[in-house]
Design a protein around this motif. Structure first.
Motif, PDB file in Angstrom:
ATOM      1  N   ASP A  67      36.704 118.394   2.469  1.00  0.00           N
ATOM      2  CA  ASP A  67      37.123 118.714   3.833  1.00  0.00           C
ATOM      3  C   ASP A  67      36.731 117.590   4.783  1.00  0.00           C
ATOM      4  O   ASP A  67      37.454 117.275   5.738  1.00  0.00           O
ATOM      5  N   SER A  68      35.600 116.949   4.511  1.00  0.00           N
ATOM      6  CA  SER A  68      35.110 115.873   5.381  1.00  0.00           C
ATOM      7  C   SER A  68      35.971 114.612   5.289  1.00  0.00           C
ATOM      8  O   SER A  68      35.862 113.723   6.139  1.00  0.00           O
ATOM      9  N   ASP A  69      36.827 114.509   4.260  1.00  0.00           N
ATOM     10  CA  ASP A  69      37.715 113.350   4.107  1.00  0.00           C
ATOM     11  C   ASP A  69      38.929 113.429   5.030  1.00  0.00           C
ATOM     12  O   ASP A  69      39.650 112.436   5.187  1.00  0.00           O
ATOM     13  N   LEU A  70      39.157 114.594   5.608  1.00  0.00           N
ATOM     14  CA  LEU A  70      40.379 114.819   6.382  1.00  0.00           C
ATOM     15  C   LEU A  70      40.173 114.503   7.858  1.00  0.00           C
ATOM     16  O   LEU A  70      39.080 114.650   8.380  1.00  0.00           O
ATOM     17  N   PRO A  71      41.232 114.067   8.571  1.00  0.00           N
ATOM     18  CA  PRO A  71      42.572 113.805   8.044  1.00  0.00           C
ATOM     19  C   PRO A  71      42.653 112.439   7.374  1.00  0.00           C
ATOM     20  O   PRO A  71      41.931 111.511   7.736  1.00  0.00           O
ATOM     21  N   VAL A  72      43.553 112.310   6.420  1.00  0.00           N
ATOM     22  CA  VAL A  72      43.889 111.005   5.833  1.00  0.00           C
ATOM     23  C   VAL A  72      45.051 110.439   6.643  1.00  0.00           C
ATOM     24  O   VAL A  72      46.081 111.077   6.788  1.00  0.00           O
ATOM     25  N   LYS A  73      44.851 109.228   7.198  1.00  0.00           N
ATOM     26  CA  LYS A  73      45.878 108.593   8.032  1.00  0.00           C
ATOM     27  C   LYS A  73      46.191 107.221   7.451  1.00  0.00           C
ATOM     28  O   LYS A  73      45.325 106.345   7.416  1.00  0.00           O
ATOM     29  N   LEU A  74      47.432 107.034   6.992  1.00  0.00           N
ATOM     30  CA  LEU A  74      47.824 105.794   6.327  1.00  0.00           C
ATOM     31  C   LEU A  74      49.094 105.226   6.958  1.00  0.00           C
ATOM     32  O   LEU A  74      49.950 105.972   7.428  1.00  0.00           O
ATOM     33  N   THR A  75      49.197 103.915   6.962  1.00  0.00           N
ATOM     34  CA  THR A  75      50.417 103.257   7.412  1.00  0.00           C
ATOM     35  C   THR A  75      50.747 102.127   6.452  1.00  0.00           C
ATOM     36  O   THR A  75      49.852 101.589   5.783  1.00  0.00           O
ATOM     37  N   GLY A  76      52.016 101.790   6.362  1.00  0.00           N
ATOM     38  CA  GLY A  76      52.404 100.703   5.476  1.00  0.00           C
ATOM     39  C   GLY A  76      53.793 100.186   5.813  1.00  0.00           C
ATOM     40  O   GLY A  76      54.656 100.939   6.280  1.00  0.00           O
ATOM     41  N   TYR A  77      53.957  98.882   5.607  1.00  0.00           N
ATOM     42  CA  TYR A  77      55.283  98.265   5.745  1.00  0.00           C
ATOM     43  C   TYR A  77      55.870  98.062   4.356  1.00  0.00           C
ATOM     44  O   TYR A  77      55.181  97.595   3.444  1.00  0.00           O
ATOM     45  N   THR A  78      57.134  98.402   4.188  1.00  0.00           N
ATOM     46  CA  THR A  78      57.862  98.106   2.946  1.00  0.00           C
ATOM     47  C   THR A  78      59.329  97.877   3.268  1.00  0.00           C
ATOM     48  O   THR A  78      59.841  98.389   4.269  1.00  0.00           O
ATOM     49  N   PRO A  79      60.012  97.135   2.415  1.00  0.00           N
ATOM     50  CA  PRO A  79      61.470  97.239   2.430  1.00  0.00           C
ATOM     51  C   PRO A  79      61.859  98.601   1.863  1.00  0.00           C
ATOM     52  O   PRO A  79      61.094  99.195   1.095  1.00  0.00           O
ATOM     53  N   CYS A  80      63.000  99.100   2.256  1.00  0.00           N
ATOM     54  CA  CYS A  80      63.494 100.395   1.779  1.00  0.00           C
ATOM     55  C   CYS A  80      64.882 100.192   1.189  1.00  0.00           C
ATOM     56  O   CYS A  80      65.679  99.402   1.708  1.00  0.00           O
ATOM     57  N   PHE A  81      65.170 100.931   0.124  1.00  0.00           N
ATOM     58  CA  PHE A  81      66.427 100.759  -0.593  1.00  0.00           C
ATOM     59  C   PHE A  81      67.149 102.102  -0.691  1.00  0.00           C
ATOM     60  O   PHE A  81      66.596 103.065  -1.215  1.00  0.00           O
ATOM     61  N   ARG A  82      68.380 102.141  -0.183  1.00  0.00           N
ATOM     62  CA  ARG A  82      69.155 103.378  -0.229  1.00  0.00           C
ATOM     63  C   ARG A  82      70.606 103.070  -0.575  1.00  0.00           C
ATOM     64  O   ARG A  82      71.218 102.192   0.037  1.00  0.00           O
ATOM     65  N   ARG A  83      71.119 103.797  -1.544  1.00  0.00           N
ATOM     66  CA  ARG A  83      72.498 103.559  -1.967  1.00  0.00           C
ATOM     67  C   ARG A  83      73.492 103.961  -0.877  1.00  0.00           C
ATOM     68  O   ARG A  83      74.558 103.384  -0.767  1.00  0.00           O
ATOM     69  N   GLU A  84      73.136 104.972  -0.071  1.00  0.00           N
ATOM     70  CA  GLU A  84      74.018 105.450   0.998  1.00  0.00           C
ATOM     71  C   GLU A  84      75.417 105.723   0.453  1.00  0.00           C
ATOM     72  O   GLU A  84      76.433 105.335   1.041  1.00  0.00           O
ATOM     73  N   ALA A  85      75.466 106.386  -0.699  1.00  0.00           N
ATOM     74  CA  ALA A  85      76.744 106.698  -1.335  1.00  0.00           C
ATOM     75  C   ALA A  85      77.597 107.558  -0.403  1.00  0.00           C
ATOM     76  O   ALA A  85      77.124 108.530   0.174  1.00  0.00           O
ATOM     77  N   GLY A  86      78.848 107.170  -0.263  1.00  0.00           N
ATOM     78  CA  GLY A  86      79.776 107.940   0.562  1.00  0.00           C
ATOM     79  C   GLY A  86      79.850 107.485   2.000  1.00  0.00           C
ATOM     80  O   GLY A  86      80.662 107.988   2.776  1.00  0.00           O
ATOM     81  N   SER A  87      78.982 106.526   2.423  1.00  0.00           N
ATOM     82  CA  SER A  87      79.015 106.038   3.802  1.00  0.00           C
ATOM     83  C   SER A  87      80.148 105.031   3.969  1.00  0.00           C
ATOM     84  O   SER A  87      80.345 104.171   3.127  1.00  0.00           O
ATOM     85  N   TYR A  88      80.871 105.144   5.058  1.00  0.00           N
ATOM     86  CA  TYR A  88      81.974 104.215   5.297  1.00  0.00           C
ATOM     87  C   TYR A  88      82.362 104.284   6.774  1.00  0.00           C
ATOM     88  O   TYR A  88      81.869 105.118   7.533  1.00  0.00           O
ATOM     89  N   GLY A  89      83.227 103.362   7.190  1.00  0.00           N
ATOM     90  CA  GLY A  89      83.768 103.403   8.542  1.00  0.00           C
ATOM     91  C   GLY A  89      82.961 102.582   9.526  1.00  0.00           C
ATOM     92  O   GLY A  89      82.079 101.805   9.180  1.00  0.00           O
ATOM     93  N   LYS A  90      83.245 102.783  10.832  1.00  0.00           N
ATOM     94  CA  LYS A  90      82.660 101.967  11.883  1.00  0.00           C
ATOM     95  C   LYS A  90      81.154 102.162  12.010  1.00  0.00           C
ATOM     96  O   LYS A  90      80.451 101.289  12.509  1.00  0.00           O
ATOM     97  N   ASP A  91      80.619 103.305  11.562  1.00  0.00           N
ATOM     98  CA  ASP A  91      79.190 103.563  11.694  1.00  0.00           C
ATOM     99  C   ASP A  91      78.351 102.706  10.763  1.00  0.00           C
ATOM    100  O   ASP A  91      77.127 102.714  10.852  1.00  0.00           O
ATOM    101  N   VAL A  92      78.983 101.975   9.843  1.00  0.00           N
ATOM    102  CA  VAL A  92      78.215 101.144   8.914  1.00  0.00           C
ATOM    103  C   VAL A  92      78.264  99.672   9.315  1.00  0.00           C
ATOM    104  O   VAL A  92      77.751  98.817   8.610  1.00  0.00           O
ATOM    105  N   ARG A  93      78.850  99.357  10.459  1.00  0.00           N
ATOM    106  CA  ARG A  93      78.985  97.957  10.849  1.00  0.00           C
ATOM    107  C   ARG A  93      77.644  97.370  11.277  1.00  0.00           C
ATOM    108  O   ARG A  93      76.796  98.041  11.858  1.00  0.00           O
ATOM    109  N   GLY A  94      77.464  96.079  10.991  1.00  0.00           N
ATOM    110  CA  GLY A  94      76.250  95.386  11.395  1.00  0.00           C
ATOM    111  C   GLY A  94      75.005  95.986  10.784  1.00  0.00           C
ATOM    112  O   GLY A  94      74.924  96.199   9.568  1.00  0.00           O
ATOM    113  N   LEU A  95      74.033  96.319  11.652  1.00  0.00           N
ATOM    114  CA  LEU A  95      72.752  96.865  11.197  1.00  0.00           C
ATOM    115  C   LEU A  95      72.731  98.384  11.199  1.00  0.00           C
ATOM    116  O   LEU A  95      71.691  98.992  10.928  1.00  0.00           O
TER     117      LEU A  95
END
Length: 421
Positions: A249-277
């Motif tokens: 109980d004395s270990d709580l709360p556990v607070k962590l942060t991290g930077y990573t690249p993220c990878f998502r197939r985003e299957a089915g995404s298309y159209g103007k909402d996918v332009r640029g970033l």
């Protein structure tokens, strides 16, 4: 994964809450309870048969000690008969437990009582708006044109190297990305989050633990040679640090942060909402994760929302906070707040963060627990984007453009090394 005790405590209430999430198979709740009944029956039968084996085995030893060989031989036959009964019971028990486990993971987390009903993003509830939408000069353009004009991002080169949705940041664009990542990490660590650098691939157990498997395998990149998955977010490896752990109980709360690249197939995404970033297959994100005492998880959720809100405010971006309706929530979440920033050149809102409380859904899968007063309990897990970079970068470029270039918010000046691009 939902606990069986929750399903049994108020079965009809469970079905009502699942309906808020637009869940289409409420009969799975009854099926899970029926399988659990069968599991309990077989477990009792196995224990009783095992007890008979043990008791008869003790009698054999006593009879042999008394020289009563004939009686001992009779008892041996009884033991063999009991043992022959044990094997099929054990097999049926294992099969039932497997069926039960496979069924339970098909049930999403129950939404909190705070979750509004609704099936589509249009039914999400705006709980707060902040900042002022900028008035752009006559020659303002969207971020993909700005990126080309200032030589910040090469989308075509990304297509050449890998494919659509994998941009190449270059020169000042790469420097701005690095500045944002460092600023976000510094902001989080100043608030007491411990920075972690974690793997960018995880095994099946980790993906299962946070709820990506078996629900989202079609959206993850699978490295079949070694049966590993590219992470869709740092939430997965960071939260799994405490898989199969028992904290004090004395270990709580556990607070962590991290930077990573993220990878998502985003299957089915298309159209103007996918332009640029707007929608990418690979992007950078800084994540915050907390593991907390169950009694504090909603208080902590509010704290995390306030933490992300101040971060967005520091960038000078107009924003709004949405409480997601049941039909727009993730499989594992109990309550989610989305942050959106205003894209002035595109004239629309862009999602840049989700902050969620998963209660014990993930920790039950991961067996992430803590001990209080000698009793072992499941932790509650929470996470949030703090922040996802692509749409933040898009809004910063678009909202801060003028005839002379792109003016950066003051908090980024020392990280970027200049006041403007």
């Amino acid at each position: 994964m939902l606990q069986l005790a929750v399903l049994r405590a108020d079965t009809e209430k469970v079905k009502e809450r699942l309906a808020i999430k637009n869940f289409k198979e409420p009969e799975l709740v009854d099926a899970a309870i029926a399988l659990d009944d069968e599991r309990r029956r077989l477990s009792t039968q196995y224990d009783e048969t095992k007890a008979r084996v043990n008791a008869a085995s003790k009698e054999i030893g006593a009879l042999m000690a008394k020289g009563q060989k004939e009686e001992a031989d009779t008892k041996k036959k009884e033991v063999e008969a009991f043992k022959s009964d044990l094997a099929p019971i054990e097999q049926r028990l294992a099969a039932t437990e497997q069926q039960l486990s496979e069924l339970l993971v098909r049930l999403p987390n129950l939404p909190s009582e705070l979750v509004p009903p609704g099936k589509t993003p249009e039914e999400n509830v705006t709980v707060h708006e902040g900042g002022s939408k900028p008035e752009l000069h006559a020659g303002a353009v969207p971020h993909w044109d700005l990126a080309k004009r200032h030589d910040l991002i090469d989308f075509e080169l990304g297509v050449k190297i890998t494919g659509a949705g994998f941009p190449v940041y270059k020169g000042k664009g790469a420097k701005l990305q690095r500045a944002l990542i460092q600023y976000f990490l510094d902001y989080n660590t100043a608030a007491g989050y411990l920075e972690m650098q974690v793997p960018h691939m995880v095994n099946e157990a980790s993906a299962y633990g946070t709820g990506q498997l078996p629900d989202k395998e079609g959206q993850m990149y699978h490295v079949t040679a070694d049966n590993l998955y590219l992470i869709p977010t740092a939430e997965v490896p960071v939260t799994n640090i405490y898989r199969d752990s028992i904290l004090k109980d004395s270990d709580l709360p556990v607070k962590l942060t991290g930077y990573t690249p993220c990878f998502r197939r985003e299957a089915g995404s298309y159209g103007k909402d996918v332009r640029g970033l707007n929608r990418l297959h690979q992007f950078d994100k800084v994540e915050i994760v907390q593991l907390v005492h169950p009694s504090r998880s909603y208080e902590v959720l509010d704290e995390m929302v306030a933490h992300v809100e101040k971060l967005v405010q520091s960038l000078g971006l107009p924003y709004r906070i949405l409480r997601l309706c049941g039909g727009d929530m993730s499989f594992a979440s109990a309550l989610t707040y989305d942050f959106e920033v205003w894209s002035a050149a595109q004239q629309k809102w862009l999602e840049v963060s989700s902050v969620s409380n998963f209660e014990s859904y993930q920790t039950n899968r991961m067996k992430a627990r803590f001990k209080e007063d000698g009793k072992t309990q499941l932790l509650h897990s929470l996470n949030g984007s703090s922040l996802a970079l692509p749409r933040i970068l898009a809004a910063l470029l678009e909202n801060n453009q003028d005839e002379n270039g792109i003016r950066l918010p003051p908090v980024l000046h020392r990280y970027y090394g200049s006041e403007m691009i």
